[in-house]
Design an enzyme around this catalytic site. Structure first.
Site, short mmCIF file in Angstrom:
data_model
loop_
_atom_site.label_atom_id
_atom_site.label_comp_id
_atom_site.label_asym_id
_atom_site.label_seq_id
_atom_site.Cartn_x
_atom_site.Cartn_y
_atom_site.Cartn_z
N CYS A 17 40.03 -10.73 -61.39
CA CYS A 17 40.27 -10.26 -60.04
C CYS A 17 41.22 -11.18 -59.31
O CYS A 17 41.58 -12.25 -59.80
CB CYS A 17 38.97 -10.14 -59.26
SG CYS A 17 38.56 -11.61 -58.35
N CYS A 20 40.72 -14.85 -58.83
CA CYS A 20 41.03 -15.78 -59.92
C CYS A 20 42.39 -16.43 -59.72
O CYS A 20 42.61 -17.55 -60.17
CB CYS A 20 41.06 -15.04 -61.26
SG CYS A 20 39.55 -14.16 -61.61
N ASP A 433 83.30 -6.84 -50.45
CA ASP A 433 84.60 -7.31 -50.89
C ASP A 433 85.44 -6.07 -51.23
O ASP A 433 84.90 -5.07 -51.67
CB ASP A 433 84.34 -8.18 -52.12
CG ASP A 433 85.60 -8.55 -52.85
OD1 ASP A 433 86.51 -9.05 -52.19
OD2 ASP A 433 85.65 -8.34 -54.07
N ASP A 631 82.34 -9.56 -56.58
CA ASP A 631 82.47 -9.48 -58.03
C ASP A 631 81.96 -10.73 -58.73
O ASP A 631 81.98 -10.83 -59.94
CB ASP A 631 83.92 -9.20 -58.44
CG ASP A 631 84.89 -10.17 -57.77
OD1 ASP A 631 84.45 -11.27 -57.42
OD2 ASP A 631 86.06 -9.80 -57.61
N ASP A 635 84.05 -14.72 -55.36
CA ASP A 635 83.27 -14.56 -54.13
C ASP A 635 82.04 -15.44 -54.13
O ASP A 635 81.17 -15.29 -53.28
CB ASP A 635 82.86 -13.10 -53.97
CG ASP A 635 84.06 -12.20 -53.79
OD1 ASP A 635 85.00 -12.63 -53.11
OD2 ASP A 635 84.06 -11.10 -54.35
P1 ADP Z 1 89.68 -9.89 -52.50
O1 ADP Z 1 89.01 -10.49 -51.35
O2 ADP Z 1 90.35 -8.62 -52.17
O3 ADP Z 1 88.84 -9.83 -53.73
P2 ADP Z 1 90.84 -12.34 -53.48
O4 ADP Z 1 90.09 -13.26 -52.57
O5 ADP Z 1 90.43 -12.29 -54.89
O6 ADP Z 1 90.89 -10.88 -52.86
O7 ADP Z 1 92.37 -12.73 -53.44
C1 ADP Z 1 93.06 -12.80 -52.20
C2 ADP Z 1 94.52 -12.73 -52.39
O8 ADP Z 1 94.97 -13.87 -53.12
C3 ADP Z 1 95.00 -11.54 -53.16
O9 ADP Z 1 95.20 -10.43 -52.35
C4 ADP Z 1 96.32 -12.07 -53.73
O10 ADP Z 1 97.32 -11.98 -52.77
C5 ADP Z 1 96.03 -13.52 -53.97
N1 ADP Z 1 95.63 -13.80 -55.36
C6 ADP Z 1 94.47 -14.26 -55.79
N2 ADP Z 1 94.47 -14.41 -57.13
C7 ADP Z 1 95.67 -14.01 -57.56
C8 ADP Z 1 96.29 -13.91 -58.84
N3 ADP Z 1 95.68 -14.24 -59.97
N4 ADP Z 1 97.56 -13.45 -58.88
C9 ADP Z 1 98.19 -13.10 -57.77
N5 ADP Z 1 97.65 -13.17 -56.55
C10 ADP Z 1 96.43 -13.63 -56.42
MG MG Z 2 87.55 -10.16 -55.18
#
Ligand code: ADP
Ligand code: MG
Length: 748
Positions: A17, A20, A433, A631, A635
């Site tokens: 129960c 416990c 995002d 993702d 983030d």
């Molecule tokens: P979100 O918030 O839309 O997921 P991110 O934070 O991942 O976007 O990225 C923000 C911005 O940084 C993108 O819109 C791009 O301009 C730039 N960026 C990030 N990573 C890359 C990459 N590998 N190649 C080119 N641009 C990038």
């Molecule tokens: Mg992103």
């Protein structure tokens, strides 16, 4: 987690129960070196965090033993579904006891009721002429039933003397009082057969056993979700070696092996397809009902079903490393953990039994003072003891969480803990995002703009080589676009990704910087003729800058489809009274375009991952309870800051370990599903607690005979036993109702 802390899970036997739970937790916590002991009644399991320098398994085991239970180290995953099959055996045993007890109880009740029912008994046991025989034969029928209920006595009295009385104590004292009183009446010179309570004791024992077995059966059903996940692991696989096939045990499969997967069979472990293509049914893990096409180069997850083609798969992860193991682990842990409500219920249940014993004695005493007959006094005290078992109270929360998390798992929605499930129900704001969450996350290059020093091919050449190591969808899109051209290979070094900004690498000896404007500024890229370039960017498309050797070489424009279900999901979330806010590192125009398409009015754009988490913090300071959908890669800070970090579309290790809620499918409707499921589970818990509690609170005074002086009913101890057994069964059945909750309800 500190290195020196170890967590083990124990299978506990002998918990009867909710009372416990707290006595076992107390016993385990008392062991030196134990930081936290959590016991789950619905799963019969304990999870213990301890410092192995001070405590060891055998100390824990003996502490469990001393408290009156037995412990066994929880089977590891690779021991397959054994614990669940064992539950089935245990149920069969319990059910056998019920049948045995009822076999004696039914004739006993008929015998005891014979005078009332007007049945005529043989002279030799006639109540009128041979009262002693009449009583003795009842006693004889009682003994086997007491034997069937022997565990109640062993445990109940043991715990009574341990000063941690539980429900067994209540049943043991209640029924012993009934039997003892009957024997006393029978042995007196008067042989008062009006004072025989044998059938009461037996009915109590039989009913409680019956209730336990029904409850046990339902608990098995409630944990089916995990069981069905465990069953997804095949025991064998087909190994391909030098073109020859051979069957091997799954435990012997190693990373790098090539396995052949025939149509209709389950993918045994995680891997990547090296030959063939097929449609895979991933519904068991992601909840996605439509089979997905997989070809060479795509990853497959162990546990999913190969529907048509023949596949050769190169093994990437085995054993505890696989996605399926991660999922099982996560679900098991969450079912084992405790929410705030269950902690409270456990506390109440812990003090309940002593209080009830006290009330029962006090009511007996008061009845005695009022000059009631001994028969009545006994009846009242027993009724109180029997009815007031806090079983239902202790089951109310864990059973609902068990079913709720299980339903989630079946639909690809994994809650990290009971607390996460609980906290999800009253979120007030959901941050989302943009890339890969509101949009498909598979952007395509739509346009290349260059200054006069570079050709489009050059731009793409340098950009794609710089992005080769990038995990970002934008980076992948650039690499994909380059596949259309057959570029010569070149040397890349010094790759560096700056999440939320871009990437940097040395390609063919040139420094290449790709990313957003602030990244260009930080890297001191000369913007030259930017205003002209900017005019050529199509409206609403995402653009990334490419700097080569300190100069802006051009801009890559990318388009990302908004997901079909995003708008509908945003609408549904808002309909629940939850605010939706979009967060993105992308610039204003593409951000606003997506916001408009999905019906989001509140958005923040052009922000870095750190700023995302700062914005969330600001909301939290204003008292909002925040969930963040992302993702899981760039983030992470925002996911960690939010009350509930929700990672989507990835069964990756990172996501499984760091988010509070993992959605296996890249589909916002799963957020809606998670919110609804959490609300439904919480509502279910409230219903359970309400019934369990009000049942105990209302029935105690009735059982104590409080209504009798006012002409109200008294509660016969047998009825009290029936009500008590029913209460836990009803709580469990109520939670099983949650199983009707399905993803299809939200996906229309
Ligand atoms: P979100 O918030 O839309 O997921 P991110 O934070 O991942 O976007 O990225 C923000 C911005 O940084 C993108 O819109 C791009 O301009 C730039 N960026 C990030 N990573 C890359 C990459 N590998 N190649 C080119 N641009 C990038
Ligand atoms: Mg992103």
């Amino acid at each position: 987690m500190e290195k020196s802390i170890k967590v083990i899970n124990l299978d506990i036997q002998g918990m009867t129960c909710a009372g416990c739970v707290s006595s076992l937790e107390k016993a385990l916590s008392k062991v030196d070196g134990v930081h936290l002991a959590e016991v789950n009644f619905a799963l019969n399991r304990a999870s213990v965090r301890y410092n192995p320098e001070f405590a060891n398994y055998s100390q824990l085991e003996s502490a469990v033993k001393a408290a009156g239970f037995s412990a066994r180290l929880k089977c590891e995953n690779n021991e397959f579904a054994e614990p669940y099959e064992k539950s089935e055996d245990e149920y069969q045993k319990l059910y056998g006891q019920v049948k045995f007890a009822l076999g004696f109880t039914v004739p006993l009740v008929l015998l005891a009721m014979a005078p009332m029912l007007g049945l005529s008994l043989p002279v030799i046991i006639s109540p009128e002429t041979k009262p002693l025989n009449y009583g003795m034969i009842q006693l004889l029928l009682t003994l086997p039933v007491l034997w069937a209920g022997r565990n109640f006595y062993a445990k109940g009295f043991f715990l009574f003397f341990n000063l941690s009385p539980n429900m067994d104590t209540l049943i043991a004292t209640g029924t012993s009082a009934a039997v003892g009183f009957s024997i006393w009446n029978l042995s007196g010179t008067s042989q008062n057969i009006g004072g025989l309570y044998f059938e009461t004791a037996c009915v109590i024992i039989s009913l409680i056993l019956l209730g336990k077995s029904l409850e046990f059966k339902s608990r098995i059903r409630a944990s089916e979700a995990i069981y069905s996940l465990l069953k997804l692991r095949p025991k064998e696989a087909v190994l391909v070696n030098n073109g020859k096939e051979s069957s091997i045990l799954i435990d012997l499969v190693e990373s790098g092996d090539i396995l052949r997967i025939l149509p209709g069979s389950t993918i045994p472990v995680d891997g990547v397809i090296v030959k063939g293509s097929s449609y895979l049914d991933e519904s068991m893990l992601t909840g996605e009902p439509v089979a997905v096409k997989k070809t060479v180069g795509t990853e497959v997850i162990g546990g999913t079903l190969n529907t048509n083609g023949v596949l050769d798969v190169k093994v990437k992860r085995v054993g505890a490393e696989t996605t399926l193991s991660g999922i099982i682990q996560m679900v098991e842990n969450s079912q084992l953990s405790k929410s705030r409500v269950s902690r409270m219920a456990d506390k109440v249940a812990a003090v309940f039994v002593p209080i009830v014993l006290f009330i029962s004695l006090v009511s007996g005493f008061l009845w005695w003072l009022s000059g009631a007959e001994v028969n009545e006094i006994v009846s009242y005290t027993i009724a109180v003891m029997v009815i007031a078992c806090p079983c239902a109270l202790g089951l109310a929360t864990p059973i609902a969480i068990l079913v709720g998390t299980g339903i989630g798992a079946r639909n690809g929605v994994l809650f990290r803990s009971a607390l996460a499930l609980e906290s999800t129900h009253d979120l007030s704001t959901i941050f989302i995002d943009k890339t890969g969450t509101l949009t498909e996350g598979c952007p395509k290059v739509t346009k290349l703009i260059t200054n006069e020093d570079f050709t489009k091919e050059d731009l793409l050449f340098y950009a794609s080589y710089a992005e080769r190591g990038s995990e970002h969808p934008l980076g992948k899109a650039v690499v994909d676009e380059a596949k259309k051209y057959s570029f010569n290979s070149t040397e890349v070094s010094g790759f560096e990704a700056k999440p939320g900004f871009g990437v940097k690498a040395l390609v063919n000896g040139y420094t290449v910087i790709i990313g957003n404007q602030s990244f260009m500024e930080a890297e001191k890229i000369l913007f030259g003729n930017l205003p002209e370039i900017a005019k050529e960017i199509p409206k609403g498309s995402t653009s990334v800058f490419v700097g080569i050797e300190g100069e802006l070489a051009g801009v890559i424009c990318l388009g990302d489809q908004t997901r079909l279900e995003s708008k509908q999901s945003v609408f549904k979330i808002r309909e629940m009274g939850i605010e939706v806010v979009m967060l993105t590192g992308d610039q204003e125009t593409p951000a606003k375009a997506v916001a408009k398409k999905t019906g989001i009015t509140n958005l923040h754009f052009g922000i870095s991952p750190e700023e995302k988490s700062k914005i969330i913090k600001k909301y939290q300071q204003k008292g909002y309870r925040v969930g963040m959908v992302g993702d899981g890669i760039n983030d992470a800070p925002a996911l960690a800051q939010a009350e509930i970090g929700i990672s989507m579309g990835t069964g990756t290790d990172v996501a499984l370990k760091s988010s509070d809620l993992v959605l296996m499918k890249n589909d916002l409707r799963q957020v809606v599903f998670a919110l609804l499921l959490s609300r439904a589970t919480l509502k279910n818990i409230q219903q359970n607690l309400f019934w369990a509690f009000s049942y105990n609170v209302i029935s105690i005074p009735i059982a104590a005979g409080l209504l009798v002086p006012f002409g109200g009913p008294a509660l016969h101890p047998m009825l009290a036993a029936a009500a008590m057994a029913l209460s836990s069964v009803s709580v469990v059945l109520n939670s099983l109702r949650l199983r009707n909750f399905s993803f299809s309800q939200v996906s229309q």
